[in-house]
Motif scaffolding. Structure first.
Motif, short mmCIF file in Angstrom:
data_model
loop_
_atom_site.label_atom_id
_atom_site.label_comp_id
_atom_site.label_asym_id
_atom_site.label_seq_id
_atom_site.Cartn_x
_atom_site.Cartn_y
_atom_site.Cartn_z
N VAL A 55 12.00 3.41 -3.53
CA VAL A 55 12.52 4.61 -4.50
C VAL A 55 13.20 3.78 -5.54
N ARG A 56 14.01 2.95 -5.50
CA ARG A 56 14.83 2.08 -6.62
C ARG A 56 13.94 2.02 -7.85
N PRO A 57 12.68 1.19 -7.71
CA PRO A 57 12.07 0.93 -8.71
C PRO A 57 11.41 2.04 -9.41
N LEU A 58 11.01 3.12 -8.62
CA LEU A 58 10.58 4.26 -9.72
C LEU A 58 11.73 5.09 -10.27
N LEU A 59 12.77 5.25 -9.35
CA LEU A 59 13.78 6.07 -9.90
C LEU A 59 14.52 5.33 -11.13
N ARG A 60 14.54 4.13 -11.07
CA ARG A 60 15.09 3.46 -12.41
C ARG A 60 14.26 3.67 -13.51
N ARG A 61 12.81 3.58 -13.21
CA ARG A 61 12.04 3.80 -14.39
C ARG A 61 11.94 5.17 -15.06
N ALA A 62 11.96 6.12 -13.91
CA ALA A 62 12.10 7.24 -14.46
C ALA A 62 13.49 7.60 -15.33
N ASP B 285 0.78 -1.14 0.16
CA ASP B 285 0.03 -0.05 -0.06
C ASP B 285 0.75 1.30 0.05
N HIS B 286 1.88 1.13 0.99
CA HIS B 286 2.73 2.41 0.75
C HIS B 286 3.51 2.66 -0.53
N ALA B 287 4.06 1.38 -0.97
CA ALA B 287 4.67 1.58 -2.34
C ALA B 287 3.82 2.12 -3.32
N ALA B 288 2.44 1.63 -3.33
CA ALA B 288 1.54 2.42 -4.28
C ALA B 288 1.33 3.77 -4.13
N ASP B 289 1.32 4.14 -2.78
CA ASP B 289 1.43 5.71 -2.33
C ASP B 289 2.33 6.45 -3.02
N VAL B 290 3.56 5.81 -2.91
CA VAL B 290 5.00 6.35 -3.39
C VAL B 290 4.96 6.53 -4.81
N SER B 291 4.40 5.48 -5.29
CA SER B 291 4.27 5.39 -6.75
C SER B 291 3.32 6.60 -7.44
N ASP B 292 2.49 6.87 -6.79
CA ASP B 292 1.15 8.06 -7.06
C ASP B 292 2.06 9.22 -7.03
N LEU B 293 2.79 9.35 -5.92
CA LEU B 293 3.29 10.67 -5.30
C LEU B 293 4.42 11.00 -6.58
N LEU B 294 5.26 9.94 -7.05
CA LEU B 294 6.37 10.33 -7.73
C LEU B 294 6.08 9.92 -9.44
N GLY B 295 4.65 9.87 -9.72
CA GLY B 295 4.30 9.70 -11.16
C GLY B 295 4.71 10.81 -12.09
#
Lengths: 402, 402
Positions: free
Chosen positions: A318-325, A16-26
């Motif tokens: 952070v790592r998964p989203l940062l790498r995607r970005a 759930d928190h990862a989903a929130d972070v993912s929304d935040l960093l979209g």
């Protein structure tokens, strides 16, 4: 308040928190592009498809050192032809070629306009100004036609390509001096705590070296980010506010460490709560206390201050989203066999520091979040599900490469 | 001369030439060290073992937010104790602690000298200046003893460690502002050929863009080298000598491209032969013409000028040694299943450009060494043994990741 502390609300799940972070960093995922010199492009990510601006080869040329001929004149061998010219590689208009003659030619040199084949030098013998050819060649042999490798307009590389040397090679070959790449996500790091001092100094009683600044900066860089700022604040709200203001002005993502647990001097929690942040416990160990906020439109993630908690928080959220970005390939988990029994805290997803062995994987430290030396020895995180309380030697476990 | 060209000496094997290159580059493997800031150390390789200069933790501290107590005073619960002091994390001498009292304490704060356990705040209820403890704790619980993570002098990291964020973390945690790492091998690149022009210009007839300079520089950097010089010379011996002199003065390894085949204007071959170089054909495709020399004590490798030949030469002969010198992990070959039949030239080890597919691997180009666009699409080199003339779909083949 005291009551609330004794019975804190249910911890949220990592998912759930990862989903929130993912929304935040979209917002980080849509990257503007920047044009950089090709010499600086290794390891960057193309922001657009690239089509060739030219034919490659750009002109009809020889694939071998040898003799350019009319293939009809060497249909029967041996055939002896007069050498009427020599063409080295280099700037030149195509030489004229007459039937039943040979033009000495070097690899890459412009083919004479009338010739249709090249006889490699190995298949010839030269005597004075004549060449004897010992092997027939048909039309087109050892001739590179214009555009036979790449046609003008052909797609060379696709958007999202992580530029390796072979990509640099083709971009240089078609003459591109610069290339449009995705900007790197700009990250600011803020460490907090009155107890932190700089490396190279002598800590007094109650002081410790600030390691999270260097560790988070390295983590961000290792995953494709540009580190805009690494800063630090003590426990005074005004000091933190000032550092935070500078961070959100220069970065697209701010990560803080420390100041978010249940104590009475939690500067990150205090200041960001005023600004609408959400804080809570996540059902994980280490890294339980987590928060997120948006300040001046910039996402802010708050990690606990223990060095191991901080790095695990980075790896998980952070790592998964940062790498995607950044356009880097995702890190995929693997499965490994436990070398020994493992017990786990019920209700918390545990990320244990582990090390691959010849037979599988072993845990290299206890769950204590201060065991930074063991983290340095680890090469994977063992991902123990929240509902597991014990695993046995031989069980399969999910591991994340560090 | 002509006779010799028709019947060139037996080509040497890839293995033999690789052994020669390995001998030649042996001096690169013993790296001097340099001391750099920890902030710049990500991705560098430790030149020495590192032992901790301090205990970690440096002082006895609390693992939780809560109350430091004498465990004997909470043997029976609930137990209500007066709160006699508050200790935040931060610079402070240990507080004094009296039996049957509690000191409010934050995570990481200095433990009071007489207390032997910490009761997490979750297990307490505060009322005015008293705390009621609902759960007993034994001596040592939630207390981090000095040196319990790392003792002064303990080995933290070993020589040869490729520094990842978690290593930066521990080095920062023990207060090291800088670190001794292996120097990067310094490489100079020289491309040759009168036909070469710069990216961003318009090539005239017979001219091509110089891609090998950018491609070899990127390859060297991607494998841990520092690129000291990227330079170019035409086909005049004096021009090449001058560029070569500068290269050997600034680099530990010089790589040239072009000017080594069997043509009549082979500047690299002509100049280096005077200096004692060995040239010959290697039984491989692409990349057959290879040479090596030592100029002013500096090893010089000469690659053929075709872009694909150049990059394959680098992958086969230089990458393994450069990575070893730089302290990077070796690239290991894998096995893959051919998606289709492949024919190969007998007597030559072929390195075909391939791409992994869902089912195995496919060849993405013919053997033509000018097919730089296909190389860019490839992600492996298929390593076809010299004695193979045909392989069938379903056969296993060795592949080298690019």
């Amino acid at each position: 308040m005291a009551h609330q502390q004794r019975h804190p609300g249910t911890a949220r799940s990592v998912e759930d928190h990862a989903a929130d972070v993912s929304d935040l960093l979209g917002s980080l995922l849509t990257r503007p592009s920047e044009t950089i010199r090709l010499d600086d492009a290794l390891g960057r990510v193309l922001s657009d498809d690239i089509s060739s601006p030219i034919d490659l080869p750009l002109f009809r040329n020889s694939q071998m050192d040898g003799f350019a001929v009319d293939s009809a004149s060497i249909a029967t061998v041996p055939a002896t032809l007069p050498i009427v010219a020599t063409v080295p590689a280099g700037p030149a208009e195509p030489a004229a070629h007459l039937a039943a003659t040979a033009v000495r030619i070097m690899t890459g040199a412009v083919m004479p306009s009338g010739a249709d084949a090249v006889v490699p030098v190995e298949d010839t013998e030269v005597s004075d100004d004549k060449v004897t050819v010992y092997r027939s060649r048909s039309a087109g042999e050892f001739v590179r036609e214009r555009g036979s490798d790449v046609r003008t307009g052909a797609l060379l590389l696709t958007s999202g390509t992580l530029l390796a040397p072979r990509h640099i090679s083709v971009l240089a070959a078609v003459g591109l001096p610069s290339v449009a790449v995705r900007t790197r996500p700009k990250v600011a790091i803020i460490t907090t705590g009155a107890e932190l001092v700089d490396a190279g100094t002598t800590p007094g009683p109650g002081q410790i070296f600030d390691s999270n600044g260097a560790a988070l900066a390295a983590s961000a860089r290792a995953n494709g980010a540009e580190v805009a700022i690494v800063d630090r604040s003590g426990d005074e709200p005004d000091a933190f506010r000032s550092v935070l203001r500078r961070a959100v002005a220069h970065a697209e993502l701010v990560i803080t460490s420390g100041g978010v647990s249940m104590g009475d001097y939690e500067v990150v929690k205090d200041v960001l709560t005023e600004l609408g942040a959400r804080f809570g416990r996540i059902a994980m160990q280490p890294g339980g206390p987590q928060g997120l906020a948006v300040v001046d439109g910039v996402p802010v993630l708050t990690f606990p201050g223990n060095p191991v908690s901080t790095l695990v928080s980075f790896e998980v959220f952070v790592r998964p989203l940062l790498r995607r970005a950044a356009g880097l390939p995702p890190i995929s988990p693997a499965e490994a066999t436990l070398d020994h029994d493992v017990t786990s805290v019920p209700g918390k997803r545990q990320f244990l520091r582990g090390r691959r062995t010849a037979s599988g994987v072993e845990v290299v430290s206890g769950p204590g979040s201060h065991l930074v030396a063991a983290l340095a020895w680890a090469d994977v995180l063992l991902d123990i599900p929240a509902d597991a309380t014990s695993l046995a030697a031989g069980d399969r476990v999910k591991v994340w490469p560090l």
